[in-house]
Enzyme design. Sequence first.
Site, PDB file in Angstrom:
ATOM      1  N   ASP A 143       0.407  -1.144   0.282  1.00  0.00           N
ATOM      2  CA  ASP A 143      -0.335  -0.229  -0.154  1.00  0.00           C
ATOM      3  C   ASP A 143       0.544   1.680  -0.315  1.00  0.00           C
ATOM      4  O   ASP A 143       0.907   1.440   0.634  1.00  0.00           O
ATOM      5  CB  ASP A 143      -0.748   0.088   1.173  1.00  0.00           C
ATOM      6  CG  ASP A 143      -1.892   0.870   1.366  1.00  0.00           C
ATOM      7  OD1 ASP A 143      -1.921   2.053   0.263  1.00  0.00           O
ATOM      8  OD2 ASP A 143      -2.712   1.650   2.157  1.00  0.00           O
ATOM      9  N   CYS A 162      -3.210   4.935  -4.123  1.00  0.00           N
ATOM     10  CA  CYS A 162      -3.887   5.634  -3.608  1.00  0.00           C
ATOM     11  C   CYS A 162      -3.747   7.035  -5.502  1.00  0.00           C
ATOM     12  O   CYS A 162      -4.571   7.693  -5.399  1.00  0.00           O
ATOM     13  CB  CYS A 162      -3.973   6.454  -3.022  1.00  0.00           C
ATOM     14  SG  CYS A 162      -2.880   6.521  -2.482  1.00  0.00           S
TER      15      CYS A 162
HETATM   16  C1  SAM Z   1      -0.791   4.592   2.073  1.00  0.00           C
HETATM   17  S1  SAM Z   1      -0.110   4.881   3.126  1.00  0.00           S
HETATM   18  C2  SAM Z   1      -0.470   2.988   3.518  1.00  0.00           C
HETATM   19  C3  SAM Z   1      -0.749   3.005   5.253  1.00  0.00           C
HETATM   20  C4  SAM Z   1      -1.208   1.932   5.878  1.00  0.00           C
HETATM   21  N1  SAM Z   1      -1.541   1.084   4.795  1.00  0.00           N
HETATM   22  C5  SAM Z   1      -2.865   2.263   6.562  1.00  0.00           C
HETATM   23  O1  SAM Z   1      -3.621   1.721   5.841  1.00  0.00           O
HETATM   24  O2  SAM Z   1      -2.920   2.605   6.695  1.00  0.00           O
HETATM   25  C6  SAM Z   1       1.677   4.877   2.837  1.00  0.00           C
HETATM   26  C7  SAM Z   1       2.681   4.035   3.457  1.00  0.00           C
HETATM   27  O3  SAM Z   1       4.404   4.211   2.994  1.00  0.00           O
HETATM   28  C8  SAM Z   1       5.142   5.403   4.067  1.00  0.00           C
HETATM   29  N2  SAM Z   1       6.471   5.184   2.837  1.00  0.00           N
HETATM   30  C9  SAM Z   1       6.136   6.026   1.880  1.00  0.00           C
HETATM   31  N3  SAM Z   1       7.793   6.215   1.431  1.00  0.00           N
HETATM   32  C10 SAM Z   1       8.083   5.099   2.546  1.00  0.00           C
HETATM   33  C11 SAM Z   1       9.709   4.429   2.073  1.00  0.00           C
HETATM   34  N4  SAM Z   1      10.214   4.849   1.115  1.00  0.00           N
HETATM   35  N5  SAM Z   1       9.741   2.971   2.666  1.00  0.00           N
HETATM   36  C12 SAM Z   1       8.944   2.947   3.853  1.00  0.00           C
HETATM   37  N6  SAM Z   1       7.420   3.241   4.368  1.00  0.00           N
HETATM   38  C13 SAM Z   1       7.126   4.032   3.169  1.00  0.00           C
HETATM   39  C14 SAM Z   1       4.157   6.406   4.461  1.00  0.00           C
HETATM   40  O4  SAM Z   1       4.690   6.543   6.261  1.00  0.00           O
HETATM   41  C15 SAM Z   1       3.047   5.970   4.591  1.00  0.00           C
HETATM   42  O5  SAM Z   1       2.755   4.954   6.324  1.00  0.00           O
END
Ligand code: SAM
Length: 469
Positions: free
Chosen positions: A400, A427
């Site tokens: 996600d 998204c």
């Molecule tokens: C769309 S949210 C998903 C949140 C979770 N699955 C939920 O439904 O609550 C994307 C997540 O990816 C994390 N993220 C963004 N870039 C990242 C990276 N390079 N490595 C790991 N996580 C990352 C963000 O901090 C965020 O929490």
Amino acid sequence: MRNKHKKKFPILERIRIEEMVAEGKCLARYENMVIFVPGVAPGDIVDLRITRKKKSFMEAEAVNFHELSDLRIEPFCEHFGICGGCKWQHIDYDTQLHYKQKQVKDNLERIGKVALPEFDPILGSAKTRYYRNKLEYTFSNTSWLTKEQIQSGEEFDRDALGFHIPGRFDKILDIKHCYLQPDPSNAIRLEVRAYAKANGLPFYDLIRLEGYLRNLIIRTANTGELMVIVQVYYEDQEAMQKLLDHLATTFPEITSLHYVVNPKGNETFHDLDVICYKGLPYIHEEMEGLKFRVGPKSFYQTNADQAYELYRLTRELANLNGDELVYDLYTGAGTIANFVARQCREVIGIEYVPSAIEDARINSQINGITNTTFYAGDMKDILSDELIERHGRPDVVITDPPRAGMHQDVVEKLLQVHPNRIVYVSCNPATQARDLELLSAKYDVTRVQPVDMFPQTHHVENIVLLTAK
Ligand SMILES: C[S@@+](CC[C@H](N)C(=O)[O-])C[C@H]1O[C@@H](n2cnc3c(N)ncnc32)[C@H](O)[C@@H]1O
């Protein structure tokens, strides 16, 4: 200058608006050129003033309406058209859903270029108003005035507590009623505004960086718990105490009351102390009997009811039988990981933000879940051969990612690790489509399920099931 501008970009007369496309804009055509137009509806006939001209497309604004589309409805909010929050209120909800589904299909077909199954119909949100559990309001001493207000020559109260005007960091629209968050969100905002005016608390000046009150965050949870955070520019113990005591007395339903002193140039407070003035330092959201702790800095899906539908469908597509090793990539506060943990053998959750990973672990603990392990760090570094050796090759990956999609190294790692199924929640269908094309080397797209999390906006969520070839 003005005339020159007009000459270069003449008004295009009686142009028919064709359809809704990305970013909430509509599409029209003129002499084989595509034009993107905000604030209109498919079927409108309008005069367009071109605001930007590129080689392959133009942008324009509608300056005169000749005919209005049958798809239009009366927007229900008095702030519609000025506030950037709900740009699709002038279109009925079924039509919004139709165009969201179309947006997913167009992106997956045009960018993904992979074989696609028949799409499942988009799952609409049961609530189309008051569906958010979090809103963030900004204080300003220079509220936005409409053209009519300026032309009237009248004096207006320039203190505002509300939302940014799109594209204007310094202009805030004073909100009278917002249809996004349930009660007592509006009542709290109006009370804070009234109290601040009556007690002479200065609203922040976003240009000169002065004033006291900066920002107000309200979080309403489906457990009935309620969090309020007041952010100010400088320390004034007495003023803060009086304001928070007033709030606590007026709204005894607040279960978690906080303040933050933020002397920085921006409103983010992830690196600042949030002080719990009254109640517990967190609230809880609940889903299928699972409790999720939400602190002032924690992320939680803002449309909680629809997040449940999203996770339910994600779990359904993952088709778990109890034996699988599941990797939940971009796990945030571990919500999906904890949600599926009871239906599989073990879950490994990975996420960039360390405090979210702390929340994820707490959320396992408070629910008695013992088969989850969480790691904080950049996905492309954490999802390593070493990690896979330690925990084993996943049977199922749930991913996600943020709007930018997955890093190419992460996609390549998935191709190398080759789980049986990948459930890709996104998204942003454009970046999802890009990643699907890369994954198509070893995977078939076997289900596509769009979900609407944000009624009245152009945003759309999409779940894709990829099955190993
Ligand atoms: C769309 S949210 C998903 C949140 C979770 N699955 C939920 O439904 O609550 C994307 C997540 O990816 C994390 N993220 C963004 N870039 C990242 C990276 N390079 N490595 C790991 N996580 C990352 C963000 O901090 C965020 O929490």
